[in-house]
Design a protein around this motif. Sequence first.
Motif, PDB file in Angstrom:
ATOM      1  N   TYR A  28      21.645  48.349  24.638  1.00 32.74           N
ATOM      2  CA  TYR A  28      20.483  48.342  25.362  1.00 32.74           C
ATOM      3  C   TYR A  28      20.317  47.300  26.279  1.00 32.74           C
ATOM      4  O   TYR A  28      20.456  46.238  26.145  1.00 32.74           O
ATOM      5  N   TRP A  29      20.229  47.618  27.928  1.00 32.33           N
ATOM      6  CA  TRP A  29      20.058  46.597  28.830  1.00 32.33           C
ATOM      7  C   TRP A  29      18.516  46.978  29.339  1.00 32.33           C
ATOM      8  O   TRP A  29      17.948  47.888  29.567  1.00 32.33           O
ATOM      9  N   HIS A  30      17.943  45.675  29.481  1.00 28.96           N
ATOM     10  CA  HIS A  30      16.347  45.809  29.535  1.00 28.96           C
ATOM     11  C   HIS A  30      16.068  44.892  31.139  1.00 28.96           C
ATOM     12  O   HIS A  30      16.238  43.782  30.914  1.00 28.96           O
ATOM     13  N   ASP A  31      15.905  45.574  31.785  1.00 22.66           N
ATOM     14  CA  ASP A  31      15.578  45.134  33.116  1.00 22.66           C
ATOM     15  C   ASP A  31      13.963  44.832  33.263  1.00 22.66           C
ATOM     16  O   ASP A  31      13.339  45.809  33.628  1.00 22.66           O
ATOM     17  N   VAL A  32      13.776  43.865  33.219  1.00 19.78           N
ATOM     18  CA  VAL A  32      12.193  43.399  33.365  1.00 19.78           C
ATOM     19  C   VAL A  32      11.676  42.614  34.732  1.00 19.78           C
ATOM     20  O   VAL A  32      12.272  41.510  34.972  1.00 19.78           O
ATOM     21  N   VAL A  33      11.048  43.498  35.656  1.00 18.75           N
ATOM     22  CA  VAL A  33      10.825  42.981  36.831  1.00 18.75           C
ATOM     23  C   VAL A  33       9.289  42.648  36.882  1.00 18.75           C
ATOM     24  O   VAL A  33       8.894  41.968  37.830  1.00 18.75           O
ATOM     25  N   SER A  34       8.263  42.872  35.902  1.00 20.56           N
ATOM     26  CA  SER A  34       7.051  42.696  35.915  1.00 20.56           C
ATOM     27  C   SER A  34       6.719  41.590  34.990  1.00 20.56           C
ATOM     28  O   SER A  34       7.586  41.100  34.214  1.00 20.56           O
ATOM     29  N   VAL A  76      18.420  43.206  47.533  1.00 17.41           N
ATOM     30  CA  VAL A  76      19.325  42.647  46.621  1.00 17.41           C
ATOM     31  C   VAL A  76      18.659  41.795  45.531  1.00 17.41           C
ATOM     32  O   VAL A  76      17.384  41.136  45.589  1.00 17.41           O
ATOM     33  N   VAL A  77      18.890  42.335  44.232  1.00 17.69           N
ATOM     34  CA  VAL A  77      18.420  41.658  42.985  1.00 17.69           C
ATOM     35  C   VAL A  77      19.300  40.788  42.232  1.00 17.69           C
ATOM     36  O   VAL A  77      20.494  41.453  41.838  1.00 17.69           O
ATOM     37  N   VAL A  78      19.006  39.852  41.480  1.00 20.22           N
ATOM     38  CA  VAL A  78      19.684  38.867  40.706  1.00 20.22           C
ATOM     39  C   VAL A  78      18.917  39.224  39.320  1.00 20.22           C
ATOM     40  O   VAL A  78      17.684  39.256  39.072  1.00 20.22           O
ATOM     41  N   ILE A  79      20.172  39.373  38.436  1.00 19.08           N
ATOM     42  CA  ILE A  79      19.412  39.577  37.006  1.00 19.08           C
ATOM     43  C   ILE A  79      20.089  38.792  35.799  1.00 19.08           C
ATOM     44  O   ILE A  79      21.073  38.139  36.103  1.00 19.08           O
ATOM     45  N   ASP A  80      19.402  38.600  34.850  1.00 14.30           N
ATOM     46  CA  ASP A  80      19.850  38.001  33.814  1.00 14.30           C
ATOM     47  C   ASP A  80      18.956  38.731  32.550  1.00 14.30           C
ATOM     48  O   ASP A  80      17.910  38.151  32.096  1.00 14.30           O
ATOM     49  N   ASP A  81      19.406  39.940  32.420  1.00 19.65           N
ATOM     50  CA  ASP A  81      18.693  40.909  31.411  1.00 19.65           C
ATOM     51  C   ASP A  81      19.114  40.772  30.055  1.00 19.65           C
ATOM     52  O   ASP A  81      20.520  40.781  29.735  1.00 19.65           O
ATOM     53  N   PRO A  82      18.242  40.895  29.117  1.00 21.42           N
ATOM     54  CA  PRO A  82      18.675  40.958  27.575  1.00 21.42           C
ATOM     55  C   PRO A  82      19.546  42.239  27.456  1.00 21.42           C
ATOM     56  O   PRO A  82      18.971  43.368  27.804  1.00 21.42           O
ATOM     57  N   LEU A  83      20.239  41.998  26.477  1.00 21.97           N
ATOM     58  CA  LEU A  83      21.013  43.031  25.915  1.00 21.97           C
ATOM     59  C   LEU A  83      20.700  43.033  24.350  1.00 21.97           C
ATOM     60  O   LEU A  83      20.805  42.114  23.629  1.00 21.97           O
ATOM     61  N   LEU A 105      22.207  40.773  21.601  1.00 23.41           N
ATOM     62  CA  LEU A 105      23.465  40.716  21.562  1.00 23.41           C
ATOM     63  C   LEU A 105      24.013  39.658  22.759  1.00 23.41           C
ATOM     64  O   LEU A 105      25.215  39.097  22.829  1.00 23.41           O
ATOM     65  N   GLY A 106      23.064  39.668  23.682  1.00 21.76           N
ATOM     66  CA  GLY A 106      23.595  38.705  24.819  1.00 21.76           C
ATOM     67  C   GLY A 106      22.684  39.104  26.227  1.00 21.76           C
ATOM     68  O   GLY A 106      21.634  39.357  25.636  1.00 21.76           O
ATOM     69  N   ARG A 107      23.394  38.837  27.087  1.00 24.73           N
ATOM     70  CA  ARG A 107      22.524  38.975  28.624  1.00 24.73           C
ATOM     71  C   ARG A 107      23.633  39.865  29.678  1.00 24.73           C
ATOM     72  O   ARG A 107      24.915  39.641  29.400  1.00 24.73           O
ATOM     73  N   ALA A 108      22.893  40.269  30.335  1.00 26.21           N
ATOM     74  CA  ALA A 108      23.668  40.954  31.490  1.00 26.21           C
ATOM     75  C   ALA A 108      23.429  39.974  32.862  1.00 26.21           C
ATOM     76  O   ALA A 108      22.236  40.311  33.183  1.00 26.21           O
ATOM     77  N   GLN A 109      24.222  39.548  33.263  1.00 33.37           N
ATOM     78  CA  GLN A 109      24.055  38.461  34.546  1.00 33.37           C
ATOM     79  C   GLN A 109      24.888  38.984  35.670  1.00 33.37           C
ATOM     80  O   GLN A 109      26.188  39.461  35.425  1.00 33.37           O
ATOM     81  N   GLY A 110      24.058  39.057  36.700  1.00 37.04           N
ATOM     82  CA  GLY A 110      24.746  39.461  37.919  1.00 37.04           C
ATOM     83  C   GLY A 110      23.677  39.755  38.948  1.00 37.04           C
ATOM     84  O   GLY A 110      22.629  39.448  39.287  1.00 37.04           O
ATOM     85  N   MET A 143      26.077  47.879  41.467  1.00 33.46           N
ATOM     86  CA  MET A 143      25.960  47.056  40.085  1.00 33.46           C
ATOM     87  C   MET A 143      27.312  46.160  40.171  1.00 33.46           C
ATOM     88  O   MET A 143      28.391  46.593  40.286  1.00 33.46           O
ATOM     89  N   ASN A 144      27.016  44.926  39.951  1.00 35.40           N
ATOM     90  CA  ASN A 144      27.969  43.715  39.974  1.00 35.40           C
ATOM     91  C   ASN A 144      27.330  42.782  38.683  1.00 35.40           C
ATOM     92  O   ASN A 144      26.576  41.998  38.948  1.00 35.40           O
ATOM     93  N   MET A 145      27.944  43.019  37.527  1.00 38.48           N
ATOM     94  CA  MET A 145      27.283  42.254  36.264  1.00 38.48           C
ATOM     95  C   MET A 145      28.318  41.884  35.341  1.00 38.48           C
ATOM     96  O   MET A 145      29.220  42.679  34.960  1.00 38.48           O
ATOM     97  N   ASN A 146      28.104  40.959  34.595  1.00 37.91           N
ATOM     98  CA  ASN A 146      28.995  40.528  33.336  1.00 37.91           C
ATOM     99  C   ASN A 146      28.133  40.842  32.261  1.00 37.91           C
ATOM    100  O   ASN A 146      26.897  40.106  32.021  1.00 37.91           O
ATOM    101  N   PHE A 147      28.393  41.529  31.197  1.00 33.29           N
ATOM    102  CA  PHE A 147      27.691  41.336  30.030  1.00 33.29           C
ATOM    103  C   PHE A 147      28.344  40.284  29.056  1.00 33.29           C
ATOM    104  O   PHE A 147      29.536  40.176  28.703  1.00 33.29           O
ATOM    105  N   VAL A 148      27.537  39.214  28.900  1.00 31.80           N
ATOM    106  CA  VAL A 148      27.843  38.139  28.149  1.00 31.80           C
ATOM    107  C   VAL A 148      27.616  38.234  26.745  1.00 31.80           C
ATOM    108  O   VAL A 148      26.364  38.214  26.466  1.00 31.80           O
TER     109      VAL A 148
END
Length: 177
Positions: free
Chosen positions: A36-42, A67-74, A87-92, A106-111
């Motif tokens: 699960y990818w969690h995109d928190v903007v608030s 354009v949005v930069v992410i460092d979302d929890p996985l 598990l890690g982060r989705a960065q991109g 979407m352009n991201m790395n699941f780390v």
Amino acid sequence: MAAAAAVPLLLLLAAAAASPASAAAGGGKQTHIKLYWHDVVSGPSPTAVQVARAAVTNTSKTSFGVVVVIDDPLTEGPDLNSSTTPLGRAQGTYIAAGKNEVAMLMNMNFVFQAGTYNGSTVAIMGRNPVFDAVREMAVVGGTGVFRMARGYAQARTHTLDLNTGDATVEYNLYINH
């Protein structure tokens, strides 16, 4: 003489095709990962921040040009605030690229930072029409366990808060590596 020279060449080509490097490049192993990818903007600690917008974005119904930069929890489970295993982060980045429908590039790395795949990454790129029930994007590479990865990712929205913009998305990764 020409036929005799062709035999060693054929043996060389057959040996190259059977080598471990060729098997890895061709996707010798297949892995399925659900997360699960969690995109928190608030809130006070967003994991997705807007870094650019076009002049046309102000009048766009689709946020075209953002354009949005992410460092979302996985996580393993859908609840970010429970004891679900991180598990890690989705960065991109993601970019609002649809003029007539909400569609993100979407352009991201699941780390991966825990578990079996700790230290490895999976690179995902593609079009994400966010209101479609299932969206498919390409796995275009990886590192560590997923070196030379190819495959696809299927995204399904688990929850979307239209007031805050926060979203939880189930990702199923199908990886050849």
